[in-house]
Design an enzyme around this catalytic site. Structure first.
Site, mmCIF file in Angstrom:
data_model
loop_
_atom_site.group_PDB
_atom_site.id
_atom_site.type_symbol
_atom_site.label_atom_id
_atom_site.label_comp_id
_atom_site.label_asym_id
_atom_site.label_seq_id
_atom_site.Cartn_x
_atom_site.Cartn_y
_atom_site.Cartn_z
ATOM 1 N N GLY A 146 0.855 -1.191 0.000
ATOM 2 C CA GLY A 146 0.000 0.000 0.000
ATOM 3 C C GLY A 146 0.886 1.235 0.000
ATOM 4 N N GLY A 156 -1.907 -1.730 6.856
ATOM 5 C CA GLY A 156 -3.031 -0.827 7.041
ATOM 6 C C GLY A 156 -3.101 -0.302 8.471
ATOM 7 N N ASP A 191 -9.099 9.983 10.878
ATOM 8 C CA ASP A 191 -8.904 8.537 10.696
ATOM 9 C C ASP A 191 -9.850 7.696 11.539
ATOM 10 O OD1 ASP A 191 -6.809 9.121 9.026
ATOM 11 O OD2 ASP A 191 -5.306 7.970 10.123
ATOM 12 N N HIS A 242 5.232 27.992 -19.535
ATOM 13 C CA HIS A 242 6.158 27.134 -20.278
ATOM 14 C C HIS A 242 7.578 27.450 -19.862
ATOM 15 C CE1 HIS A 242 7.923 24.894 -23.573
ATOM 16 N NE2 HIS A 242 8.694 25.944 -23.810
HETATM 17 P P1 FAD Z 1 -3.871 11.146 14.166
HETATM 18 O O1 FAD Z 1 -2.899 11.921 13.370
HETATM 19 O O2 FAD Z 1 -3.647 9.707 14.355
HETATM 20 O O3 FAD Z 1 -3.955 11.876 15.575
HETATM 21 C C1 FAD Z 1 -4.740 11.435 16.613
HETATM 22 C C2 FAD Z 1 -4.192 12.004 17.892
HETATM 23 O O4 FAD Z 1 -5.110 11.760 18.925
HETATM 24 C C3 FAD Z 1 -2.880 11.358 18.326
HETATM 25 O O5 FAD Z 1 -1.944 12.362 18.617
HETATM 26 C C4 FAD Z 1 -3.248 10.571 19.584
HETATM 27 O O6 FAD Z 1 -2.209 10.527 20.546
HETATM 28 C C5 FAD Z 1 -4.414 11.397 20.103
HETATM 29 N N1 FAD Z 1 -5.341 10.638 20.927
HETATM 30 C C6 FAD Z 1 -5.974 9.473 20.638
HETATM 31 N N2 FAD Z 1 -6.814 9.111 21.622
HETATM 32 C C7 FAD Z 1 -6.696 10.073 22.563
HETATM 33 C C8 FAD Z 1 -7.309 10.257 23.812
HETATM 34 N N3 FAD Z 1 -8.216 9.419 24.257
HETATM 35 N N4 FAD Z 1 -6.954 11.345 24.533
HETATM 36 C C9 FAD Z 1 -6.022 12.219 24.058
HETATM 37 N N5 FAD Z 1 -5.427 12.102 22.896
HETATM 38 C C10 FAD Z 1 -5.762 11.044 22.138
HETATM 39 N N6 FAD Z 1 -1.514 11.019 5.211
HETATM 40 C C11 FAD Z 1 -1.439 11.950 4.243
HETATM 41 O O7 FAD Z 1 -2.430 12.630 3.962
HETATM 42 N N7 FAD Z 1 -0.276 12.152 3.552
HETATM 43 C C12 FAD Z 1 0.841 11.436 3.804
HETATM 44 O O8 FAD Z 1 1.878 11.643 3.171
HETATM 45 C C13 FAD Z 1 0.793 10.457 4.825
HETATM 46 N N8 FAD Z 1 1.877 9.716 5.118
HETATM 47 C C14 FAD Z 1 1.832 8.827 6.149
HETATM 48 C C15 FAD Z 1 2.970 8.096 6.438
HETATM 49 C C16 FAD Z 1 2.963 7.190 7.474
HETATM 50 C C17 FAD Z 1 4.220 6.401 7.792
HETATM 51 C C18 FAD Z 1 1.779 7.026 8.253
HETATM 52 C C19 FAD Z 1 1.755 6.066 9.407
HETATM 53 C C20 FAD Z 1 0.630 7.738 7.960
HETATM 54 C C21 FAD Z 1 0.644 8.646 6.891
HETATM 55 N N9 FAD Z 1 -0.491 9.375 6.544
HETATM 56 C C22 FAD Z 1 -0.431 10.289 5.530
HETATM 57 C C23 FAD Z 1 -1.776 9.220 7.255
HETATM 58 C C24 FAD Z 1 -1.964 10.371 8.239
HETATM 59 O O9 FAD Z 1 -0.901 10.358 9.159
HETATM 60 C C25 FAD Z 1 -3.293 10.209 8.952
HETATM 61 O O10 FAD Z 1 -4.323 10.115 8.001
HETATM 62 C C26 FAD Z 1 -3.560 11.407 9.849
HETATM 63 O O11 FAD Z 1 -2.547 11.563 10.803
HETATM 64 C C27 FAD Z 1 -4.906 11.257 10.546
HETATM 65 O O12 FAD Z 1 -5.149 12.375 11.320
HETATM 66 P P2 FAD Z 1 -6.054 12.322 12.614
HETATM 67 O O13 FAD Z 1 -6.006 13.694 13.198
HETATM 68 O O14 FAD Z 1 -7.367 11.739 12.298
HETATM 69 O O15 FAD Z 1 -5.360 11.288 13.600
HETATM 70 P P1 AMP Z 2 -2.924 0.069 2.903
HETATM 71 O O1 AMP Z 2 -4.260 -0.342 3.458
HETATM 72 O O2 AMP Z 2 -2.961 0.964 1.713
HETATM 73 O O3 AMP Z 2 -1.996 0.584 3.985
HETATM 74 O O4 AMP Z 2 -2.238 -1.271 2.367
HETATM 75 C C1 AMP Z 2 -2.020 -2.392 3.147
HETATM 76 C C2 AMP Z 2 -1.776 -3.571 2.215
HETATM 77 O O5 AMP Z 2 -1.375 -4.719 2.968
HETATM 78 C C3 AMP Z 2 -3.019 -3.988 1.426
HETATM 79 O O6 AMP Z 2 -2.748 -3.867 0.059
HETATM 80 C C4 AMP Z 2 -3.265 -5.435 1.853
HETATM 81 O O7 AMP Z 2 -3.698 -6.239 0.771
HETATM 82 C C5 AMP Z 2 -1.885 -5.899 2.325
HETATM 83 N N1 AMP Z 2 -1.931 -7.031 3.261
HETATM 84 C C6 AMP Z 2 -2.745 -7.191 4.343
HETATM 85 N N2 AMP Z 2 -2.494 -8.379 4.988
HETATM 86 C C7 AMP Z 2 -1.485 -9.000 4.301
HETATM 87 C C8 AMP Z 2 -0.761 -10.242 4.446
HETATM 88 N N3 AMP Z 2 -1.008 -11.110 5.436
HETATM 89 N N4 AMP Z 2 0.200 -10.534 3.521
HETATM 90 C C9 AMP Z 2 0.490 -9.677 2.526
HETATM 91 N N5 AMP Z 2 -0.149 -8.497 2.336
HETATM 92 C C10 AMP Z 2 -1.123 -8.145 3.203
#
Ligand code: FAD
Ligand code: AMP
Length: 480
Positions: free
Chosen positions: A190, A279, A320, A452
């Site tokens: 992914g 995921g 999220d 351009h």
């Molecule tokens: P989060 O960023 O997860 O924040 C939730 C916050 O709530 C956290 O700080 C947590 O500690 C806090 N929290 C949870 N429960 C409680 C509670 N009960 N009390 C107090 N605090 C709490 N998205 C993009 O759009 N572009 C990218 O390039 C991208 N790259 C990514 C790369 C990686 C390696 C990963 C892991 C994710 C990436 N994402 C990217 C996804 C993106 O990080 C998330 O979609 C985004 O952070 C979601 O935002 P959010 O505010 O919903 O939640």
């Molecule tokens: P994303 O949801 O975009 O972060 O992608 C996660 C990817 O992991 C998906 O494409 C899934 O098909 C893959 N995936 C989940 N479980 C397994 C597994 N057991 N072996 C290989 N790939 C997996």
């Protein structure tokens, strides 16, 4: 007496911090609760995105791309660099500095906008009360007229590849490797798996990505997915095994053997590090009292309607932790919408115009519908394409891989989707997003002047090509 707020946001990720700031800007007394502690045990705002997601991954992608260019690409420009070396500690230090700057910046924005920052774990109780358990164990209950749930997500764990935090890690662990693993396994092709695989692959790791699905990037335009697959495997050396489902793993000393099943049967491969990128799932554990009234859906997301309203009036959920793509900018849009709704204004996130970007090199970006989706919906459409191979700026950059593809409604000419694979696709796609937001037609783009020489000229020719009138490539058909 309990502290009282118009709006209490639980979680300071991109969804939560934007909601808190926007609410304050609209004159509402707002607070944001955050539990995240950094490596030094200090509260760190910004959520997954700023601490262990979007930002640190892009910092490493930039560093590794520069290293790769010094090694393999600068010589095409006549630049000789003798034996470039990578200092991983310095690369990680640069990443950590950016994270600190940005997470600290959210604190600054809270102060500037009058948002009260509360440290600790928030839990929604009945009647819009929120219990906060501080890091010293003390508990406070605050009262809110409105609550916004923005607890975000955490990586999914799979039993066949249980993490030990050293050899088998999640995406956060893969941002912290102190040396380049010789053999790196990644489970999941992914967005996150491809980005992290690219980082360590460019730095010299032999990368194998095991993906259970037969189709590469199934949500993406399939023509672009095929081109990208070829580029990543043939040109960049990532070994992406499709249709390979991981069934088990075994750590032996300093290495891990991964068992997987593909069309030919059971196989195994041994790695020095394994990253599980299968995921993310919504985080809700410990966030609700039994009587708070909020419902979850069958997949564990907080159940909301189109306007992010939960089953409890005055309680919203964004980012999220709710349905939809797990993307920072989607959460931010929802944060703004919900703050506006609470302030009594009309607001609606346009879920049809949320871009997706994969920050590989070249990048993949899209917005709107794919051809596959339109076919299954029975919508009649026309397609225009412009390969970067025919774009002057791409040639000047020595980076001619990919194309811009534009899809428009056959009858109304309205833009339905834009798909880009190429240098700067993540920036180029903003033009597609704006076009969809403004309900533009392919003709609107045809009649627009593009600077351009730029990569964006491919958008112009792709729009022209929708009607067979492209100027920089031969047209497959004449205008009717
Ligand atoms: P989060 O960023 O997860 O924040 C939730 C916050 O709530 C956290 O700080 C947590 O500690 C806090 N929290 C949870 N429960 C409680 C509670 N009960 N009390 C107090 N605090 C709490 N998205 C993009 O759009 N572009 C990218 O390039 C991208 N790259 C990514 C790369 C990686 C390696 C990963 C892991 C994710 C990436 N994402 C990217 C996804 C993106 O990080 C998330 O979609 C985004 O952070 C979601 O935002 P959010 O505010 O919903 O939640
Ligand atoms: P994303 O949801 O975009 O972060 O992608 C996660 C990817 O992991 C998906 O494409 C899934 O098909 C893959 N995936 C989940 N479980 C397994 C597994 N057991 N072996 C290989 N790939 C997996």
């Amino acid at each position: 007496m309990a502290q009282q707020f118009d709006v209490v946001v639980i979680g300071s990720g991109p969804a939560g911090y934007i909601a808190a700031i926007k609410a304050a800007q609209l004159g509402l007394k707002s607070a944001c609760i955050e539990k995240w502690l950094d490596k030094e045990g200090k509260t760190s705002l910004g959520g997954t995105c700023l601490n262990v997601g979007c930002i640190p991954s892009k910092a490493l992608l930039e560093s590794s791309e520069k290293y790769h260019q010094a090694h393999a690409e600068l010589k095409d420009h006549g630049i000789e660099v003798s034996d470039p070396k990578i200092d991983i500690a310095k690369m990680l230090e640069r990443k950590d500095k950016i994270v600190k700057q940005l997470t600290g910046g959210i604190g600054g924005l809270f102060k500037a906008n009058g948002v009260t920052s509360i440290e600790g774990m928030g839990k929604l109780l009945a009647n819009k009360q929120v219990e906060v358990t501080k890091h010293d164990g003390s508990v406070e209950v605050i009262e809110a007229k409105n609550v916004i749930l923005a607890m975000g997500s955490v990586p999914v764990d799979i039993p066949p590849a249980r993490q030990d935090g050293d050899i088998i890690v999640d995406s956060t662990g893969a941002l912290e490797f102190t040396e380049v693993p010789k053999r790196l396994g990644v489970i999941g092709a992914g967005v996150i798996g491809l980005e992290l695989g690219s980082v360590w692959g460019r730095l010299g790791a032999e990368v194998t990505i095991l993906e259970a699905q037969e189709k590469f990037l199934f949500a993406c335009d399939q023509q672009i997915a095929k081109d990208a697959f070829k580029t990543f495997t043939k040109k960049q050396g990532l070994d992406i095994k499709l249709g390979a489902r991981v069934t088990g793993s075994e750590i032996n000393g300093k290495e891990v053997t991964v068992m997987y099943q593909d069309a030919e049967g059971e196989k195994s491969q041994t790695f020095d590090k394994l990253v599980v990128c299968v995921g993310r799932r919504p985080f809700t554990e410990g966030c609700f009292s039994d009587d708070c009234g909020v419902d979850l859906d069958e997949r564990g997301f907080v159940f909301v309607d189109d306007q992010c309203k939960t089953t409890v009036p005055g309680v919203y959920a964004i980012g999220d932790v709710v349905r939809g793509p797990m993307l920072a900018h989607k959460g931010m849009e929802e944060g703004m919408m919900v703050a506006e709704l609470i302030a009594g204004h009309h607001a609606q996130t346009n879920y049809d115009a949320i871009p997706s970007v994969i920050y590989t090199h070249p990048e993949i970006a899209w917005v709107g519908k794919t051809e596959e989706e339109l076919k299954s919906e029975g919508v009649k459409y026309k397609v225009g394409k412009m390969p970067f191979a025919a774009v002057g700026r791409a040639m000047a950059a020595n980076d001619t891989t990919g194309m811009v593809k534009i899809i428009a409604d056959e009858e109304t000419d309205r833009l339905l989707g834009m798909h880009v694979f190429g240098l700067g696709a993540g920036e180029i796609i903003a033009q597609g997003v704006i076009s969809l937001e403004f309900a533009a037609s392919a003709e609107d783009l045809q009649l627009t002047c593009f600077a351009h020489p730029t990569m964006s000229e491919a958008v112009h020719d792709a729009a022209l090509s929708v009607d067979g009138i492209a100027l920089h490539i031969a047209n497959p058909r004449k205008r009717k």
